[in-house]
Write an enzyme that holds these catalytic residues in place. Structure first.
Site, PDB file in Angstrom:
ATOM      1  N   GLY A   1       0.909  -1.051   0.067  1.00 15.15           N
ATOM      2  CA  GLY A   1       0.136  -0.045   0.072  1.00 15.15           C
ATOM      3  C   GLY A   1       0.967   1.209   0.069  1.00 15.15           C
ATOM      4  N   ALA A   2       0.590   2.145  -1.051  1.00 16.97           N
ATOM      5  CA  ALA A   2       1.310   3.286  -1.113  1.00 16.97           C
ATOM      6  C   ALA A   2       0.689   4.649  -0.988  1.00 16.97           C
ATOM      7  CB  ALA A   2       1.969   3.126  -2.418  1.00 16.97           C
ATOM      8  N   GLY A   3      -0.333   4.581  -0.201  1.00 20.32           N
ATOM      9  CA  GLY A   3      -0.906   6.019   0.314  1.00 20.32           C
ATOM     10  C   GLY A   3       0.078   6.630   1.309  1.00 20.32           C
TER      11      GLY A   3
ATOM     12  N   ALA B   1       0.186   6.428   4.801  1.00 17.75           N
ATOM     13  CA  ALA B   1       0.589   5.641   5.849  1.00 17.75           C
ATOM     14  C   ALA B   1       1.548   4.894   5.109  1.00 17.75           C
ATOM     15  CB  ALA B   1      -0.419   4.586   6.314  1.00 17.75           C
TER      16      ALA B   1
ATOM     17  N   PHE C   1     -13.323  22.182  12.446  1.00 20.48           N
ATOM     18  CA  PHE C   1     -13.692  20.957  12.134  1.00 20.48           C
ATOM     19  C   PHE C   1     -14.573  20.292  13.148  1.00 20.48           C
ATOM     20  CE2 PHE C   1     -12.598  18.150   8.402  1.00 20.48           C
ATOM     21  CZ  PHE C   1     -11.945  19.024   7.631  1.00 20.48           C
TER      22      PHE C   1
ATOM     23  N   GLN D   1     -18.214   4.623   9.965  1.00 23.44           N
ATOM     24  CA  GLN D   1     -18.416   6.051   9.513  1.00 23.44           C
ATOM     25  C   GLN D   1     -19.144   6.204   8.459  1.00 23.44           C
ATOM     26  OE1 GLN D   1     -15.693   9.622   9.278  1.00 23.44           O
ATOM     27  NE2 GLN D   1     -16.478   9.489  11.399  1.00 23.44           N
TER      28      GLN D   1
ATOM     29  N   HIS E   1     -20.351   9.846   6.759  1.00 25.97           N
ATOM     30  CA  HIS E   1     -20.063  11.140   6.559  1.00 25.97           C
ATOM     31  C   HIS E   1     -21.423  11.741   6.080  1.00 25.97           C
ATOM     32  CE1 HIS E   1     -18.454  14.842   5.131  1.00 25.97           C
ATOM     33  NE2 HIS E   1     -17.084  14.246   5.672  1.00 25.97           N
TER      34      HIS E   1
ATOM     35  N   LEU F   1     -18.016  12.748  -1.798  1.00 22.40           N
ATOM     36  CA  LEU F   1     -17.669  13.359  -0.790  1.00 22.40           C
ATOM     37  C   LEU F   1     -17.915  14.968  -0.911  1.00 22.40           C
ATOM     38  CD1 LEU F   1     -17.039  13.349   2.192  1.00 22.40           C
ATOM     39  CD2 LEU F   1     -14.636  13.417   1.536  1.00 22.40           C
TER      40      LEU F   1
ATOM     41  N   THR G   1     -16.630  17.724   1.201  1.00 22.20           N
ATOM     42  CA  THR G   1     -15.779  17.972   2.459  1.00 22.20           C
ATOM     43  C   THR G   1     -16.330  18.777   3.724  1.00 22.20           C
ATOM     44  OG1 THR G   1     -13.814  18.959   3.384  1.00 22.20           O
ATOM     45  CG2 THR G   1     -14.719  20.349   1.604  1.00 22.20           C
ATOM     46  N   GLU G   2     -16.247  18.175   4.861  1.00 27.21           N
ATOM     47  CA  GLU G   2     -16.393  18.986   6.056  1.00 27.21           C
ATOM     48  C   GLU G   2     -16.027  20.223   6.216  1.00 27.21           C
ATOM     49  OE1 GLU G   2     -16.326  16.161   9.385  1.00 27.21           O
ATOM     50  OE2 GLU G   2     -15.904  17.538  10.835  1.00 27.21           O
TER      51      GLU G   2
ATOM     52  N   ARG H   1     -19.168  13.675  13.374  1.00 31.38           N
ATOM     53  CA  ARG H   1     -20.225  13.105  12.066  1.00 31.38           C
ATOM     54  C   ARG H   1     -21.139  12.075  12.455  1.00 31.38           C
ATOM     55  NH1 ARG H   1     -14.801  12.208   8.348  1.00 31.38           N
ATOM     56  NH2 ARG H   1     -14.187  14.318   7.836  1.00 31.38           N
TER      57      ARG H   1
ATOM     58  N   HIS I   1     -18.237   6.092   4.480  1.00 34.57           N
ATOM     59  CA  HIS I   1     -16.953   6.919   4.316  1.00 34.57           C
ATOM     60  C   HIS I   1     -15.636   6.182   5.011  1.00 34.57           C
ATOM     61  CE1 HIS I   1     -14.515  10.733   3.783  1.00 34.57           C
ATOM     62  NE2 HIS I   1     -14.345  10.681   5.047  1.00 34.57           N
TER      63      HIS I   1
ATOM     64  N   GLU J   1      -5.848   3.212   7.735  1.00 37.22           N
ATOM     65  CA  GLU J   1      -7.126   2.855   7.800  1.00 37.22           C
ATOM     66  C   GLU J   1      -7.407   0.969   7.847  1.00 37.22           C
ATOM     67  OE1 GLU J   1     -10.136   4.570   5.292  1.00 37.22           O
ATOM     68  OE2 GLU J   1     -11.539   3.507   6.129  1.00 37.22           O
TER      69      GLU J   1
ATOM     70  N   ARG K   1     -14.687   8.760  14.245  1.00 37.57           N
ATOM     71  CA  ARG K   1     -13.499   9.421  14.094  1.00 37.57           C
ATOM     72  C   ARG K   1     -13.830  11.089  13.662  1.00 37.57           C
ATOM     73  NH1 ARG K   1     -11.266  11.377   9.603  1.00 37.57           N
ATOM     74  NH2 ARG K   1     -12.488  10.339   8.075  1.00 37.57           N
TER      75      ARG K   1
ATOM     76  N   SER L   1      -7.780  11.508  10.310  1.00 35.72           N
ATOM     77  CA  SER L   1      -7.407  10.467   9.693  1.00 35.72           C
ATOM     78  C   SER L   1      -5.956  10.557   8.999  1.00 35.72           C
ATOM     79  CB  SER L   1      -8.441  10.073   8.845  1.00 35.72           C
ATOM     80  OG  SER L   1      -8.460  10.919   7.786  1.00 35.72           O
TER      81      SER L   1
END
Length: 565
Positions: free
Chosen positions: A10-12, A14, A113, A229, A231, A241, A243-244, A275, A342, A366, A377, A382
């Site tokens: 995984g290359a997001g 994190a 937020f 969750q 959203h 989405l 955004t908040e 949320r 979400h 996640e 959350r 996040s």
């Protein structure tokens, strides 16, 4: 045959943060992703990242807000780590090139937020995740001599040595269909969540629970899987989405009577309650006949109350989304939204260094549950979670690697077994159902009965459906029989991952007989600290069904109290 000290799947955010930390600690690193890294789902994170940067703020205030947001089921030792280290991490991001928005005095600007007691969200317009992702990828280029990148490789199996420690993985080159073994002293899962088990979802098509299911199949416990969750602001048309950050800039939520109904549910925080609270309020308005739009299935998000210049500057991406996907200019008229799936608060159980109970296996982001989010959350926590615990996992894995030899490769026979498994999928006759049909049934059922409001009957129905779909998935056929970019066969593997995750989510939701955070049981509407102030863990233990156990919630300085906004 590739061999590395630390292999990251995984290359997001994190994954890339873990790779940088491990490389800087001197480890040889590989980072593998089924998409190009900058197409990882972190790119969709919009609103910002929380940190107590303001001199008037304090990390303890951030931690308390997070504990309260979790509905007092987040582990407070992990929350303290995340909030205490947040300001340094955000400063580090700025120093390596993230262009956070600045105010008129030249200082880093912070926006409000949900669930936060003061403005503490640093941001880059409404593309914060994308901005950070690109900067981290640039930084990875500096470590090209010690970090190998395997882009568009799909992990099919985690490997273990004779002692049970994780020793690498088998992966398929998506471009050619070739299978290869990757030996590693440590594997860090950073594969994201499982939003695609729901329909609709804000998650990308790649969010199919791969790492969660692979760890579960290995025997690793999953935790808090019932906490899903929804959203509050997703487009009615397709679940995209909004955004908040829009509510953070001052946008209102309106029902069919034109009322700012949040005054009834959260009079102090209004639209900026947590949320779970806002989503339940919206769904209640819809269920009681005060929804708007065709069929009354939505709520109005009114961004016109925000100065137009500010909207065009700070919310430019959702201006485009409104025009392109709803035909609405949000600077001039309200847009129709509703709650949508979400994020999952649950995942592979880890400690604060990302280590799972299985030797050599780590998880961050996640995919993991270090339990900083508990039952719900907070927005903008996040990105922080991915970076803090991605870095800590990378550092810890690098240190562990320094004191051990490289595991022995499992060899060609194991690769042959994996190829036989894939050939079996490709060779299925056209007597079963299509994979896309089963996935559609799964998402529809989860969104119907495992959503904002849940009941015993609904959850039991969902469990029956998920288990029926698991059986049907065993004979689902694929059209593509080739090897080059065969997304059909990957879809069959992903479907199995999603079904395992969905089963654990439903079993956990049935088990928790109370309402807390994102889990609202209509038949058990109250929080019950005496019986349920604990985590639910789910393990496979050699069977094909989840086994339920419990683990205590870590409390350091904030005792449970009634939660009001």
């Amino acid at each position: 045959m590739p061999a590395h000290d630390v292999l990251i799947l995984g290359a997001g955010l994190a994954g890339q943060r873990a790779a940088l930390a491990a490389a800087e600690a001197g480890a040889s690193v590989a980072i593998m992703s089924k998409v190009h890294p900058v197409r990882s789902h972190s790119v969709a994170a919009a609103g910002g990242i929380n940190a107590a940067i303001n001199p008037a703020d304090d990390w303890r205030s951030h931690a308390y807000d997070t504990v309260k947001g979790s509905d007092f089921i987040g582990d407070q030792d992990a929350i303290e780590v995340m909030c205490r280290e947040a300001p340094h991490e955000v400063m580090h991001l700025e120093h390596i090139g993230v262009t956070f928005h600045r105010n008129e005095t030249g200082q880093m600007d912070l926006r409000a937020f949900g669930g936060a007691s003061m403005k503490r969200t640093a941001y880059v317009a409404d593309i914060t995740g994308q901005a950070i992702l690109h900067v981290l990828y640039e930084q990875l280029m500096k470590h090209h001599e010690t970090v190998d990148r395997y882009e568009e490789w799909f992990t099919t199996h985690l490997l273990q040595d004779e002692s049970g420690a994780v020793s690498g993985c088998i992966a398929r080159d998506i471009r050619t269909g070739e299978l290869a073994e990757f030996t590693a002293k440590n594997v860090i899962l950073a594969t994201g969540g499982v939003g695609q088990a729901f329909k609709p979802t804000t998650n990308g098509l790649i969010c199919t629970g791969d790492g969660i299911a692979q760890a579960y199949r290995l025997g690793a416990p999953l935790m808090d899987m019932e906490m899903v969750q929804y959203h509050p602001t997703c487009l009615v048309e397709n679940g995209f989405l909004i955004t908040e950050g829009a509510r953070g800039e001052g946008a209102h939520l309106l029902n069919a009577d034109g009322e700012r109904f949040m005054e009834k549910y959260a009079p102090n925080k209004m639209e900026l309650a947590s949320r779970d609270v806002v989503s339940r309020a919206e769904q209640t308005e819809i269920n009681e006949g005060r929804g708007v739009g065709p069929g009354g299935v939505g709520i109005y998000l009114d961004v016109t109350v925000v100065p137009r210049k500010r909207t065009l500057e700070a919310l430019r991406e959702i201006v485009n989304i409104g025009k392109d996907f709803a035909g609405v200019d949000i600077t001039r008229e309200p847009i129709l939204i509703r709650p949508g799936q979400h994020y999952i608060m649950g995942g592979v159980k880890t400690d604060v260094d990302g280590a799972t109970p299985i030797e050599g296996l780590y998880a961050a982001g996640e995919v993991a549950c270090v339990s900083v989010h508990g039952g719900n959350r907070l927005g903008a926590n996040s990105l922080l979670d991915t970076l803090i615990f991605g870095r800590r996992a990378g550092e810890h894995a690098a240190a562990r690697a320094a004191s051990m030899p490289m595991p022995t490769a499992v060899g060609q026979a194991r690769l042959n077994d994996e190829q036989t498994m894939i050939d079996g999928i490709i060779g299925r006759p056209k007597t079963g159902r299509r994979i896309s049909e089963i996935k559609d049934d799964l998402g529809t059922e989860m969104n119907e009965n495992v959503a904002v409001f849940r009941t015993q009957d609904g959850l039991e129905h969902a469990l029956d459906v998920v288990r029926r779909l698991k059986e049907e998935a065993k004979t689902a056929y694929v059209d593509d029989k080739g090897t080059v970019f065969n997304q059909d066969v990957l879809g069959a593997l992903e479907l199995g991952y999603m079904l395992d995750c969905a089963e654990c989510t439903v079993v956990g939701a049935i088990e928790r007989k109370e309402s807390r955070g994102a889990q609202f049981r209509v038949d058990y509407p109250d929080r019950n600290d005496e019986e349920w102030q604990k985590h639910i863990t789910l393990s496979r233990n050699g069977d094909d069904i989840p086994h339920v156990a419990y683990s205590p919630v870590t409390i350091t300085q904030w005792q449970p109290e009634e939660r009001k906004y």
